[in-house]
Design a protein around this motif. Structure first.
Motif, mmCIF file in Angstrom:
data_model
loop_
_atom_site.group_PDB
_atom_site.id
_atom_site.type_symbol
_atom_site.label_atom_id
_atom_site.label_comp_id
_atom_site.label_asym_id
_atom_site.label_seq_id
_atom_site.Cartn_x
_atom_site.Cartn_y
_atom_site.Cartn_z
ATOM 1 N N LEU A 25 14.788 -11.027 -9.613
ATOM 2 C CA LEU A 25 14.123 -12.611 -9.957
ATOM 3 C C LEU A 25 12.659 -12.467 -11.254
ATOM 4 C CD1 LEU A 25 12.543 -14.007 -6.900
ATOM 5 C CD2 LEU A 25 15.078 -14.982 -8.478
ATOM 6 N N ASN A 26 13.165 -11.448 -11.960
ATOM 7 C CA ASN A 26 12.308 -11.016 -13.413
ATOM 8 C C ASN A 26 11.191 -11.256 -12.705
ATOM 9 O OD1 ASN A 26 13.740 -10.181 -15.069
ATOM 10 N ND2 ASN A 26 14.701 -11.608 -15.937
ATOM 11 N N ALA A 27 10.790 -10.202 -11.256
ATOM 12 C CA ALA A 27 9.297 -10.593 -11.473
ATOM 13 C C ALA A 27 8.302 -10.153 -11.566
ATOM 14 C CB ALA A 27 9.645 -9.668 -9.348
ATOM 15 N N GLN A 28 7.042 -9.805 -11.773
ATOM 16 C CA GLN A 28 5.850 -9.426 -12.469
ATOM 17 C C GLN A 28 5.762 -8.152 -11.618
ATOM 18 O OE1 GLN A 28 2.659 -12.475 -11.567
ATOM 19 N NE2 GLN A 28 1.224 -10.497 -12.306
ATOM 20 N N GLU A 29 6.186 -7.879 -10.632
ATOM 21 C CA GLU A 29 5.394 -6.694 -9.643
ATOM 22 C C GLU A 29 6.167 -6.833 -8.769
ATOM 23 O OE1 GLU A 29 1.478 -4.734 -9.885
ATOM 24 O OE2 GLU A 29 1.328 -5.833 -7.601
ATOM 25 N N ILE A 30 6.822 -5.525 -8.154
ATOM 26 C CA ILE A 30 7.112 -5.346 -6.130
ATOM 27 C C ILE A 30 6.249 -4.525 -5.986
ATOM 28 C CG2 ILE A 30 8.784 -4.316 -5.276
ATOM 29 C CD1 ILE A 30 10.902 -4.697 -8.132
ATOM 30 N N GLN A 31 5.295 -5.165 -4.608
ATOM 31 C CA GLN A 31 4.431 -4.114 -3.414
ATOM 32 C C GLN A 31 5.157 -3.618 -2.280
ATOM 33 O OE1 GLN A 31 1.518 -7.168 -3.315
ATOM 34 N NE2 GLN A 31 0.643 -6.714 -5.454
ATOM 35 N N ILE A 32 4.952 -2.181 -2.321
ATOM 36 C CA ILE A 32 5.530 -2.096 -0.927
ATOM 37 C C ILE A 32 4.407 -1.648 -0.354
ATOM 38 C CG2 ILE A 32 7.016 -0.104 0.350
ATOM 39 C CD1 ILE A 32 8.620 -1.974 -2.257
ATOM 40 N N TRP A 33 4.307 -1.912 1.461
ATOM 41 C CA TRP A 33 2.855 -2.435 2.148
ATOM 42 C C TRP A 33 3.207 -1.966 2.892
ATOM 43 C CZ3 TRP A 33 -1.459 -4.800 1.083
ATOM 44 C CH2 TRP A 33 -1.559 -5.851 -0.140
ATOM 45 N N SER A 34 2.526 -0.014 3.328
ATOM 46 C CA SER A 34 2.699 0.546 4.185
ATOM 47 C C SER A 34 2.090 1.093 4.772
ATOM 48 C CB SER A 34 3.213 1.432 3.650
ATOM 49 O OG SER A 34 4.154 2.481 4.604
ATOM 50 N N ASP A 35 1.563 1.737 5.542
ATOM 51 C CA ASP A 35 -0.094 2.170 6.618
ATOM 52 C C ASP A 35 -1.205 3.759 5.696
ATOM 53 O OD1 ASP A 35 1.559 4.692 6.549
ATOM 54 O OD2 ASP A 35 1.351 4.994 8.973
ATOM 55 N N VAL A 36 -0.757 3.308 4.420
ATOM 56 C CA VAL A 36 -1.508 4.882 3.479
ATOM 57 C C VAL A 36 -1.679 4.166 2.336
ATOM 58 C CG1 VAL A 36 -0.526 7.008 4.496
ATOM 59 C CG2 VAL A 36 0.739 5.241 2.642
ATOM 60 N N ASN A 37 -2.760 4.325 1.096
ATOM 61 C CA ASN A 37 -3.327 4.047 0.490
ATOM 62 C C ASN A 37 -2.389 4.495 -0.905
ATOM 63 O OD1 ASN A 37 -5.782 3.198 2.184
ATOM 64 N ND2 ASN A 37 -7.173 4.657 1.234
ATOM 65 N N GLY A 38 -0.640 4.533 -1.065
ATOM 66 C CA GLY A 38 -0.187 4.457 -1.574
ATOM 67 C C GLY A 38 0.753 5.899 -2.048
ATOM 68 N N VAL A 39 1.036 6.090 -2.901
ATOM 69 C CA VAL A 39 1.550 7.048 -2.726
ATOM 70 C C VAL A 39 0.893 8.276 -2.843
ATOM 71 C CG1 VAL A 39 3.391 8.639 -3.987
ATOM 72 C CG2 VAL A 39 3.814 6.242 -3.804
ATOM 73 N N MET A 40 0.088 9.649 -2.228
ATOM 74 C CA MET A 40 -0.017 10.978 -1.816
ATOM 75 C C MET A 40 -0.247 12.006 -2.506
ATOM 76 S SD MET A 40 -2.000 9.470 1.872
ATOM 77 C CE MET A 40 -3.507 10.237 0.713
ATOM 78 N N THR A 41 -0.786 13.178 -3.111
ATOM 79 C CA THR A 41 -0.252 14.256 -2.902
ATOM 80 C C THR A 41 0.235 15.163 -2.254
ATOM 81 O OG1 THR A 41 -2.556 15.560 -2.731
ATOM 82 C CG2 THR A 41 -1.912 14.461 -5.037
ATOM 83 N N ALA A 42 0.759 14.196 -1.422
ATOM 84 C CA ALA A 42 1.637 15.031 -0.161
ATOM 85 C C ALA A 42 1.585 14.179 1.202
ATOM 86 C CB ALA A 42 1.216 16.141 0.267
ATOM 87 N N ASP A 43 2.732 14.614 1.942
ATOM 88 C CA ASP A 43 2.576 13.439 3.069
ATOM 89 C C ASP A 43 0.955 14.080 4.020
ATOM 90 O OD1 ASP A 43 2.607 12.066 5.373
ATOM 91 O OD2 ASP A 43 4.341 12.785 5.860
ATOM 92 N N PRO A 44 0.452 13.199 4.327
ATOM 93 C CA PRO A 44 -0.990 12.889 4.187
ATOM 94 C C PRO A 44 -0.948 13.821 6.161
ATOM 95 C CG PRO A 44 -0.839 10.464 4.537
ATOM 96 C CD PRO A 44 0.364 11.346 3.751
ATOM 97 N N ARG A 45 0.371 13.683 6.720
ATOM 98 C CA ARG A 45 1.045 14.236 7.777
ATOM 99 C C ARG A 45 0.541 16.067 7.832
ATOM 100 N NH1 ARG A 45 5.457 10.041 9.529
ATOM 101 N NH2 ARG A 45 5.491 10.939 7.752
ATOM 102 N N GLN A 46 1.145 16.587 7.149
ATOM 103 C CA GLN A 46 1.179 17.097 6.883
ATOM 104 C C GLN A 46 0.335 17.772 6.237
ATOM 105 O OE1 GLN A 46 4.231 19.078 8.115
ATOM 106 N NE2 GLN A 46 5.662 17.549 7.031
ATOM 107 N N VAL A 47 -0.497 17.658 5.377
ATOM 108 C CA VAL A 47 -1.627 17.878 4.262
ATOM 109 C C VAL A 47 -2.646 16.726 4.296
ATOM 110 C CG1 VAL A 47 -2.431 18.700 2.315
ATOM 111 C CG2 VAL A 47 0.015 18.886 2.751
ATOM 112 N N PRO A 48 -3.788 17.458 5.555
ATOM 113 C CA PRO A 48 -4.807 16.328 5.349
ATOM 114 C C PRO A 48 -5.577 16.062 3.964
ATOM 115 C CG PRO A 48 -4.752 17.474 7.375
ATOM 116 C CD PRO A 48 -4.230 18.563 6.789
ATOM 117 N N GLU A 49 -5.513 16.889 3.029
ATOM 118 C CA GLU A 49 -6.336 16.823 2.454
ATOM 119 C C GLU A 49 -5.241 16.469 1.333
ATOM 120 O OE1 GLU A 49 -5.463 20.091 3.288
ATOM 121 O OE2 GLU A 49 -7.040 20.008 4.783
ATOM 122 N N ALA A 50 -4.642 15.563 1.487
ATOM 123 C CA ALA A 50 -4.062 14.992 0.620
ATOM 124 C C ALA A 50 -4.751 13.897 0.247
ATOM 125 C CB ALA A 50 -2.197 14.403 0.960
ATOM 126 N N PHE A 51 -4.365 12.906 -1.733
ATOM 127 C CA PHE A 51 -5.300 12.435 -2.031
ATOM 128 C C PHE A 51 -4.208 11.017 -2.744
ATOM 129 C CE2 PHE A 51 -5.969 15.723 -4.730
ATOM 130 C CZ PHE A 51 -5.626 15.428 -5.772
#
Ligand SMILES: Nc1ncnc2c1ncn2[C@@H]1O[C@H](COP(=O)(O)OP(=O)(O)O)[C@@H](O)[C@H]1O
Ligand SMILES: N[C@@H](CC(=O)OP(=O)(O)O)C(=O)O
Length: 467
Positions: A217-243
């Motif tokens: 559909l030539n979308a303007q944006e694809i939004q993936i809604w999950s339970d974290v504030n986006g892709v983080m520097t590491a999996d927050p379950r393994q590295v609590p300091e990830a941002f």
């Protein structure tokens, strides 16, 4: 047009589904044109698989899992839909659950579960959830319509990991959407063959569904809604300091997801990249947070790497032999033999001595890989040009990823010394040809400590200022 995909974590209970409907309502109120893709309610796909597997071994307790699946859906309808509208929704899902019961009973009777039947069984998760979400939206006076993606997305018959037939799929989606006014609530993850057999796009494949529809559909944006504030520097379950990473390139996101960053499915990037559609990862539990934007554009970033991801369980298969030195074509034969068996190679590492070639595979592929190589290299094993084919289990792989690594020296050295200082043994190393990724194989027991040590090495200094 924006495509919004809500994963199982966003649909885990009535409270979360309520948040999803609020997000949708707010977008519609601000006159956004949207379509919605949903996964099965959190945990339902796993329950369906477990029920199918139990039925296949003749374990009658599959019906307890079936009951759990029924209870989850009935309960959600009772919680989310007012009494006067419940009977329509309940009647629909009871019909679906009866069909599910018949298939599971069939599997129980014949004691056999093919990949084709498993795909059909898994499809109930998304068919039930998308129907219920559409009903809940209607309840809130939103003109919503349930859409079974099997109608539109056509694939080959590689059940469990089907490949999209693009011309048919694009034409179907474009034609269908031309005629729709209601908000479409679309089943993620599922598709069908040209003969209308149900297929699935691989575990976590609903992200890919959103991207397929977005590209068509030539979308303007694809939004993936999950339970974290986006892709983080590491999996927050393994590295609590990830941002959170504000931006990622498609290539970086592909590398991260290929090596286990579960928050986005690896196949999602290709259709979006082809059409240059940005993908935004957002948090259903914190909708105001801007999340992560994945696009072609690299951004200024103060750290030498972008993120670290990991696959918890891999096996390392090594072909070892001093006679292999300088023998041309042996690597080609090894990989052709593995490809013939359909074995997916996660990483390849060759020691500079050429004494051994080793590669990482999923644990389930280790024995088939060893057997395939023993057949292929029978002569070499007899002549002792190849001494042995060795399998090491209980390993994990860590990928250190970032565009900037191409231009920055010493990243690998820093990662190795961080592990060395923490007393963690590195079993193997590989570098992707893109130089976007360095992979380190470590023992599974060391994984969390290794992720934390590498994260600390690269992000500790300036972390506080950039959160
Ligand atoms: N680098 C990462 N950034 C963010 N989340 C990650 C990362 N790596 C792994 N995850 C995990 O991915 C999870 C979300 O993926 P998933 O459970 O598949 O969600 P959904 O059901 O919404 O599709 C997060 O809860 C998080 O623990
Ligand atoms: N329900 C499917 C597809 C999916 O994408 O799920 P999720 O969005 O919850 O990862 C699965 O569990 O594999």
């Amino acid at each position: 047009m924006k495509i919004l995909k809500f994963g199982g974590t966003s649909l885990e209970n009535a409270g979360r589904i309520d948040r999803v409907t609020t997000i949708i309502r707010n977008l519609l109120q601000s006159k956004e044109q949207i379509a919605v893709v949903v996964s099965a309610f959190g945990g339902v796909t796993d329950l369906l698989i477990q029920a199918a597997k139990k039925a296949a071994i003749g374990d009658g307790r599959y019906s307890e899992l079936e009951q759990q699946i029924e209870d989850r859906h009935v309960h959600l309808i009772r919680e989310l839909i007012t009494v006067q509208n419940q009977s329509h929704a309940l009647a629909h899902i009871i019909r679906q659950l009866n069909d599910l019961h018949d298939v599971l009973h069939g599997v129980f009777l014949v004691r056999e579960l093919s990949a084709r039947v498993l795909d059909f069984i898994m499809s109930f998760g998304e068919r039930l959830s998308a129907f219920i979400v559409a009903e809940v939206l209607k309840e809130k006076n939103i003109t919503a319509q349930f859409l079974d993606a099997r109608q539109l997305i056509k694939t080959n018959d590689r059940f469990g990991q089907a490949q999209v037939l693009w011309p048919d799929t694009l034409a179907n989606i474009q034609q269908y959407f031309q005629k729709q006014n209601a908000l479409q609530v679309i089943t993620g993850f599922i598709a069908s063959t040209l003969k209308n057999e149900t297929t699935t796009l691989g575990r976590s494949g609903s992200d890919y569904t959103a991207s397929i529809i977005g590209a068509a559909l030539n979308a303007q944006e694809i939004q993936i809604w999950s339970d974290v504030n986006g892709v983080m520097t590491a999996d927050p379950r393994q590295v609590p300091e990830a941002f959170t990473l504000p931006r990622l390139t498609y290539e970086e996101a592909m590398e991260l997801s290929h090596f286990g960053a579960q928050v986005i499915h690896p196949r999602t990037m290709q259709p979006a990249l082809d059409k240059k559609i940005p993908i935004r990862i957002k948090n259903t539990l914190n909708a105001k947070h801007p999340g992560t934007v994945i696009s072609a554009q690299a951004n200024a970033w103060p750290y030498p790497i972008k993120a670290i991801s990991s696959l918890d369980a891999i096996a390392l298969v090594s072909v070892i032999g001093s006679g292999m030195i300088g023998v041309t074509g042996i690597a080609g034969r090894i990989f052709t033999a593995l490809a013939r068996e359909g074995i997916n190679i996660i990483l390849i590492s060759q020691a500079s001595s050429e004494h051994s070639i080793c590669f990482g595979v999923l644990p389930a592929s280790a024995t088939p890989a060893r057997k395939a190589l023993e057949r292929e290299l029978k002569l070499e094993l007899m002549e002792k040009t190849v001494n042995k084919i060795q399998v090491e289990n209980d390993l994990s792989v860590i990928a250190v990823v970032g565009e900037k690594m191409r231009r920055t020296r010493g990243i690998a050295g820093r990662a190795f010394s961080a592990l060395g200082h923490s007393g963690i043994n590195i079993v193997a190393i590989a570098q992707g040809s893109s130089e976007l990724n360095i992979s380190l194989v470590v023992e599974q027991k060391d994984l969390t400590a290794a992720l934390q040590a590498i994260h600390k090495e690269f992000f500790n200094l300036q972390q506080e200022t950039s959160r």
